[in-house]
Enzyme design. Structure first.
Site, PDB file in Angstrom:
ATOM      1  N   THR A  36     161.223   3.689  -9.591  1.00 46.01           N
ATOM      2  CA  THR A  36     160.614   4.733 -10.437  1.00 46.01           C
ATOM      3  C   THR A  36     159.080   4.697 -10.346  1.00 46.01           C
ATOM      4  OG1 THR A  36     160.661   3.281 -12.374  1.00 46.01           O
ATOM      5  CG2 THR A  36     162.518   4.797 -12.106  1.00 46.01           C
ATOM      6  N   ASN A 100     164.794 -14.216 -14.382  1.00 43.57           N
ATOM      7  CA  ASN A 100     164.069 -14.713 -13.201  1.00 43.57           C
ATOM      8  C   ASN A 100     162.597 -14.974 -13.522  1.00 43.57           C
ATOM      9  OD1 ASN A 100     166.294 -14.603 -11.511  1.00 43.57           O
ATOM     10  ND2 ASN A 100     165.876 -12.497 -10.853  1.00 43.57           N
ATOM     11  N   GLY A 103     162.073 -18.004 -15.662  1.00 40.88           N
ATOM     12  CA  GLY A 103     162.219 -19.191 -14.797  1.00 40.88           C
ATOM     13  C   GLY A 103     160.956 -19.435 -14.000  1.00 40.88           C
ATOM     14  N   TYR A 146     169.407   0.640 -21.839  1.00 44.33           N
ATOM     15  CA  TYR A 146     167.995   0.260 -21.999  1.00 44.33           C
ATOM     16  C   TYR A 146     167.830  -0.582 -23.264  1.00 44.33           C
ATOM     17  CZ  TYR A 146     162.885   1.097 -22.347  1.00 44.33           C
ATOM     18  OH  TYR A 146     161.507   0.970 -22.425  1.00 44.33           O
ATOM     19  N   ARG A 187     160.387  12.784 -19.929  1.00 41.87           N
ATOM     20  CA  ARG A 187     159.787  12.484 -21.227  1.00 41.87           C
ATOM     21  C   ARG A 187     159.078  13.730 -21.738  1.00 41.87           C
ATOM     22  NH1 ARG A 187     159.815   6.506 -21.988  1.00 41.87           N
ATOM     23  NH2 ARG A 187     160.219   7.410 -24.013  1.00 41.87           N
TER      24      ARG A 187
HETATM   25  N1  UDP Z   1     162.282  16.271 -25.981  1.00 42.53           N
HETATM   26  C1  UDP Z   1     162.298  17.657 -26.103  1.00 42.53           C
HETATM   27  N2  UDP Z   1     162.175  18.410 -24.962  1.00 42.53           N
HETATM   28  C2  UDP Z   1     162.045  17.859 -23.714  1.00 42.53           C
HETATM   29  C3  UDP Z   1     162.024  16.445 -23.614  1.00 42.53           C
HETATM   30  C4  UDP Z   1     162.145  15.678 -24.764  1.00 42.53           C
HETATM   31  O1  UDP Z   1     162.410  18.189 -27.213  1.00 42.53           O
HETATM   32  O2  UDP Z   1     161.960  18.624 -22.730  1.00 42.53           O
HETATM   33  C5  UDP Z   1     162.387  15.460 -27.210  1.00 42.53           C
HETATM   34  C6  UDP Z   1     163.466  14.370 -27.142  1.00 42.53           C
HETATM   35  O3  UDP Z   1     164.734  14.911 -27.513  1.00 42.53           O
HETATM   36  C7  UDP Z   1     162.936  13.366 -28.144  1.00 42.53           C
HETATM   37  C8  UDP Z   1     161.416  13.501 -28.037  1.00 42.53           C
HETATM   38  O4  UDP Z   1     161.188  14.752 -27.397  1.00 42.53           O
HETATM   39  O5  UDP Z   1     163.325  13.692 -29.450  1.00 42.53           O
HETATM   40  C9  UDP Z   1     160.769  12.389 -27.228  1.00 42.53           C
HETATM   41  O6  UDP Z   1     161.463  12.260 -26.033  1.00 42.53           O
HETATM   42  P1  UDP Z   1     161.036  11.241 -24.881  1.00 42.53           P
HETATM   43  O7  UDP Z   1     162.089  11.328 -23.835  1.00 42.53           O
HETATM   44  O8  UDP Z   1     159.644  11.528 -24.486  1.00 42.53           O
HETATM   45  O9  UDP Z   1     161.014   9.806 -25.546  1.00 42.53           O
HETATM   46  P2  UDP Z   1     161.985   8.988 -26.514  1.00 42.53           P
HETATM   47  O10 UDP Z   1     163.135   9.853 -26.975  1.00 42.53           O
HETATM   48  O11 UDP Z   1     162.445   7.832 -25.719  1.00 42.53           O
HETATM   49  O12 UDP Z   1     161.073   8.648 -27.615  1.00 42.53           O
END
Ligand code: UDP
Length: 328
Positions: A36, A100, A103, A146, A187
């Site tokens: 990634t 790892n 260690g 995760y 995200r």
């Molecule tokens: N989210 C959204 N539209 C998008 C992507 C994410 O509304 O296109 C929302 C998602 O459902 C979450 C929040 O934004 O409630 C943050 O999501 P992200 O994946 O950034 O991080 P995490 O959920 O791990 O905090």
């Protein structure tokens, strides 16, 4: 010269940490399997004698020649879209990878800092989240790979600390943003900005009443730096307590980018936490740390970074709507 190994060096946070420790005069060994991560994030460091890079998967045995003073373990997929695509690797890097590196820290007599996450609190029933809260996590949901890897990571780290007397640090990272986030990692910040730049509507998941609290990367790096050099072994939250609903945030992005597109609503992904806000009293008291960068300022810089990307990068980053796959 102090020597530090940074795993996940080509990732968003890892690359900023490489920059910071180079600036502080350390010899930095970056390690990444590039699943990634992106070498573009650290290509400016390759000419430096102070910097080395190993292309390696830390879920396999890790060898580093010579002395080592510090290890920062930041290798891990870190977005819901990645957990869906590579769930097994996500579990392995948090569990086997951490084992790892612990260690390695033990044989090198090095201090190790582990990147944990606010995801250990799951969909929290305590608000804001203090380090004492045990969390509300689904072991078998899409985020479980995760969340549980990170919870195991904290346990094994404390076990090495207590049983072997290893010098360990645990940072619980809350939502962090800034330049070098991957435009297509799903995200919310890259998703919204990417949509605005491509002239698409902004996809808010659920009704947008869920909250997040966004920390600018420079503040996050400062917190991690101070924690590493502190003598505190238990987990510390690092994040910005300034909380906002996702709907209000989408409106902020519309203003910031000047897009004429609108907000559209999609299903809320399964196990999406409804609220998230760090209690940072511990970081304030122990590290004398608190965030300095307001969201308006941090988002301006971040938008500038994404705007500077090429057309080709933008095309590659087509937003993938993954909410369909994991709705309740
Ligand atoms: N989210 C959204 N539209 C998008 C992507 C994410 O509304 O296109 C929302 C998602 O459902 C979450 C929040 O934004 O409630 C943050 O999501 P992200 O994946 O950034 O991080 P995490 O959920 O791990 O905090």
């Amino acid at each position: 010269m102090k020597k530090i190994l940074i795993t996940g060096a080509a990732g968003f946070l890892g690359s900023h940490l490489c920059d910071r420790f180079i600036k502080e005069g350390y010899h930095v060994i970056g390690m990444d399997n590039l699943i990634t991560g992106d070498l573009k994030n650290i290509e400016h460091l390759f000419p430096l004698e102070q910097f080395e890079f190993y292309h390696h998967d830390v879920s396999k045995f890790v060898h580093v020649a010579g002395d080592l003073d510090y290890i920062l373990h930041f290798a891990s997929p870190a977005s819901p879209i990645d957990y869906l695509k590579i769930p097994i690797q996500t579990l392995k890097v948090g569990s086997l990878g951490t084992h790892n590196l612990l260690g390695l820290a033990k044989v090198k007599n090095a201090r190790i800092l582990i990147a944990s996450t606010s995801e250990v609190y799951g969909d929290p029933l305590v608000h804001p989240q203090t380090e004492e809260y045990y969390g509300n996590v689904s072991t078998i949901g899409p985020r479980g790979v995760y969340d549980e890897a990170k919870r195991f990571q904290e346990s094994i780290t404390m076990a090495y600390h207590r049983f072997h007397g290893l010098e360990t640090r645990i940072v619980r990272i809350f939502n962090t943003y800034g330049p070098r986030m991957r435009l297509n990692d799903g995200r919310v910040i890259p998703a919204f900005i990417g949509q605005a730049l491509r002239g698409e509507d902004l996809t808010v998941f659920g009704d947008g009443s869920q909250t997040r609290s966004f920390c600018y990367v420079d503040d996050q790096v400062e917190g991690i730096y101070r924690l590493l050099l502190s003598d505190y072994a238990e987990p510390v939250n690092i994040g910005n307590p300034h909380e906002i609903t996702i709907k209000d945030f989408a409106e902020e992005i519309i203003k910031l980018t000047g897009t004429t597109q609108k907000i559209i609503y999609k299903d809320l992904p399964k196990d999406d936490p409804m609220q998230r806000q760090p209690d940072i009293s511990k970081a304030k008291a122990i590290l004398g740390w608190e965030p300095k960068v307001e969201r308006a300022e941090g988002m301006k810089i971040t938008y500038g970074y994404f705007k500077g990307l090429s057309e080709e990068d933008l095309k590659k980053s087509e937003h993938k709507d993954f909410s369909q796959h994991i709705t309740r």
